[in-house]
Design a protein around this motif. Sequence first.
Motif, PDB file in Angstrom:
ATOM      1  N   VAL A  49       0.660  -1.182  -0.017  1.00 48.54           N
ATOM      2  CA  VAL A  49      -0.142  -0.087  -0.004  1.00 48.54           C
ATOM      3  C   VAL A  49       0.848   1.213   0.027  1.00 48.54           C
ATOM      4  O   VAL A  49       1.754   1.355   0.944  1.00 48.54           O
TER       5      VAL A  49
ATOM      6  N   ILE B  81      -8.747  -0.079   4.809  1.00 46.22           N
ATOM      7  CA  ILE B  81      -8.542  -0.480   3.468  1.00 46.22           C
ATOM      8  C   ILE B  81      -8.206  -2.200   3.285  1.00 46.22           C
ATOM      9  O   ILE B  81      -8.449  -2.717   2.317  1.00 46.22           O
TER      10      ILE B  81
ATOM     11  N   SER C 143     -11.767  -3.301   3.078  1.00 43.76           N
ATOM     12  CA  SER C 143     -12.494  -2.787   1.777  1.00 43.76           C
ATOM     13  C   SER C 143     -11.913  -3.332   0.630  1.00 43.76           C
ATOM     14  O   SER C 143     -12.622  -3.658  -0.557  1.00 43.76           O
ATOM     15  N   TYR C 144     -10.640  -3.665   0.485  1.00 40.35           N
ATOM     16  CA  TYR C 144      -9.868  -4.165  -0.595  1.00 40.35           C
ATOM     17  C   TYR C 144      -9.145  -5.635  -0.225  1.00 40.35           C
ATOM     18  O   TYR C 144      -8.189  -6.014  -0.932  1.00 40.35           O
TER      19      TYR C 144
ATOM     20  N   ILE D 108      -3.210   4.626  -2.476  1.00 47.87           N
ATOM     21  CA  ILE D 108      -4.414   5.267  -1.837  1.00 47.87           C
ATOM     22  C   ILE D 108      -4.379   6.768  -1.856  1.00 47.87           C
ATOM     23  O   ILE D 108      -3.251   7.163  -2.170  1.00 47.87           O
TER      24      ILE D 108
ATOM     25  N   ASP E  34     -15.602   3.824  -0.060  1.00 50.45           N
ATOM     26  CA  ASP E  34     -14.918   2.593  -0.284  1.00 50.45           C
ATOM     27  C   ASP E  34     -14.525   2.072   0.883  1.00 50.45           C
ATOM     28  O   ASP E  34     -13.468   1.330   1.084  1.00 50.45           O
ATOM     29  N   LEU E  35     -14.841   2.813   2.160  1.00 48.06           N
ATOM     30  CA  LEU E  35     -14.600   2.134   3.339  1.00 48.06           C
ATOM     31  C   LEU E  35     -15.638   1.471   4.088  1.00 48.06           C
ATOM     32  O   LEU E  35     -16.805   1.685   3.687  1.00 48.06           O
TER      33      LEU E  35
ATOM     34  N   HIS F 111     -13.445   8.746  -2.141  1.00 49.88           N
ATOM     35  CA  HIS F 111     -12.931   7.620  -2.017  1.00 49.88           C
ATOM     36  C   HIS F 111     -11.588   7.634  -1.745  1.00 49.88           C
ATOM     37  O   HIS F 111     -10.947   8.621  -1.652  1.00 49.88           O
TER      38      HIS F 111
ATOM     39  N   ILE G  13      -9.261   5.014  -2.665  1.00 56.23           N
ATOM     40  CA  ILE G  13      -8.413   4.289  -3.495  1.00 56.23           C
ATOM     41  C   ILE G  13      -8.099   5.295  -4.903  1.00 56.23           C
ATOM     42  O   ILE G  13      -8.748   5.856  -5.231  1.00 56.23           O
TER      43      ILE G  13
END
Length: 652
Positions: free
Chosen positions: A52, A182, A185-186, A228, A403-404, A466, A468
Amino acid sequence: MRQFLLFISILFTGVLFISRLFYLQVYTSNDENLFEDNAIRKVYDYPKRGFVYDRNGRLLVSNQPSYDVMVIPREVREFDIQEFCALLKIDRDTYDKKLNRATNYSPRLPSVFISHLSKEDYAVLQEKMRKFEGFYIQKRSLRSYETSIGANVLGDIGEVNRTNIEKDPYYKMGDLIGKQGIEASYEEVLRGEKGIKFIQKDRFNRNIGPYKEGKFDTIPVQGKDITITIDAKLQAYGELLMQNKRGGIIAIEPSTGEILTMVSAPTYDPNTLVGRERSKNFTKLYNDSIAKPLFDRSLQAQYPPGSPFKVLNALIGLQENVITPRDQFTCRHGYYYGSKKLMGCHAHAPVVNMNKGIYESCNAYFANVYRRIVEKYDKPSKGLNAWSEHLRSFGLGDYLGYDLNVGRPGRIPDGDFYNRWYGENRWASTFNLSNAIGQGEVETTPVQLANMAAAIANRGYFYTPHIIKSIEDESIDSKYTTPNYTTIDKENFEPVIEGMFDVYNKGTAKYIQVNGIEICGKTGTAENFVNVDGKKTQLTDHSIFVAFAPKDNPKIALAVFVENGYWGSRYAGKIASLIIEKYLRGTITRTDLEKWILDHTLENEYKKPYSGEPFKINADSEFYSVSPEELEQLNARLDAINNFESEVKVLN
């Protein structure tokens, strides 16, 4: 006849052997059935999780080797348990509990017995593992957080539970999964794909080599790297400013919806949730029911928005054609309504138009605007529905779709809300007049207020916030690159933005302006009530501030919320000005604001309801400074932030 029976017997035996051979060669060769074959040991090869990076390419999260002791309960034989426990640094009771847990999961499938051995413990244990039948060591990657910041953003990984396994058969007991931030989320992007090796065993349960020469083995697929939107340096600075305070900071790039910083205070070092101490450390954080460090205040805390909400009522009034920027209202230290009820206001000139109403934050002005909006329609429920629809177009009253994996919807009441309270249209705008000034039943989260500021900065649209920025070899979801339009016409934003600009020029934020940067903002103060010993108790007000800058072609929009921070410009406003200057310039000229924020603590405010002693609220004279030792530590952290370019490690 005997010859015929002998022939039949030989033929039957031959068919039986051929059928068995066909089953072994064809049916059991299917990779799905290999998992059911007890003569074949399955060894998973775990991939490295993706790295990341922050928006500027700084590495935030990488991997480190980890060693887990695995157990297959049915294969455990007698050995010296005392020696085994000593090597693992556990007692016999812990050994029995862990073995029972593994047996309950599956007697024949491997599961984690002890996770996250250190390199030193692994080296000692590896030499003696042959003595402990049924146990083996499995290597995998563990997270290494190359920073002490952004715990609420980055999240952490931990062992899967039964719910995870039932939901996704990819996971087996002992596997790791993203739990927060994240990492959660990812998860599917970062985790990669496990590989597997099938090992043939003999009748004595000893490994004799790869099954079918490794024909059915698969290699692991490494997780994908992601970048990110967070600026690590800005995140570190924001967390420093929020030291000894509670609340949140959210900053967004208006032109993209990218989240630049997402601070939740108090916070913790993400590395505390890595390794064998993870469970103990998580329990300690989880059980802190007062400071709540695991509670992401930037996304989950719902507060009354206070005075920043007034600018939305101004926009709605213009859109509904019930006011013009030139319309004036009288304020006599507040607004009287009903049976001589008073919505108080601070001292300022008595005649107020929109511009002055915004920069002086006049309650009476916005009470008049709110009444005109609702009373434009023949029924109050219709008026409030129109009002509510406008607000929802700014992303309020619902999840924003970011997106969290955590958040709250906030609350924007509509006509049905009050019909349930009072009866069908048996109420009027004066029943909920507090909505005019961001109190009453209205609640928002810091991320919603930051998004509101971004929509105003863009003159009527926003991109879904977001975290990302990019995914290795993939495109991000198109919903993050598609603008969302509000119900307010573009031309209606200009007089409101002028009012927000004058908040800094001559209004409630005139003492915290930054030379050379045109900032548009709005101070806010929200009443703060809690339940103490079953009694509704008022505490010191919350400090709120929303802003964007520069005025034209804005690069940053943000919301700052400081619990028990007295009033808007006292804490939140100062922090907002510093964050804006830090992001736009990289340096700070308002060092006086910086010094004041670092030197002052609100911990005494947070202790008041638990002290058992009488206390005052909103006392102007109450300024609490940190100790000289702590101030020295904070200044050391500030120096580290100002001096790092490639490093993100910040001393705590």
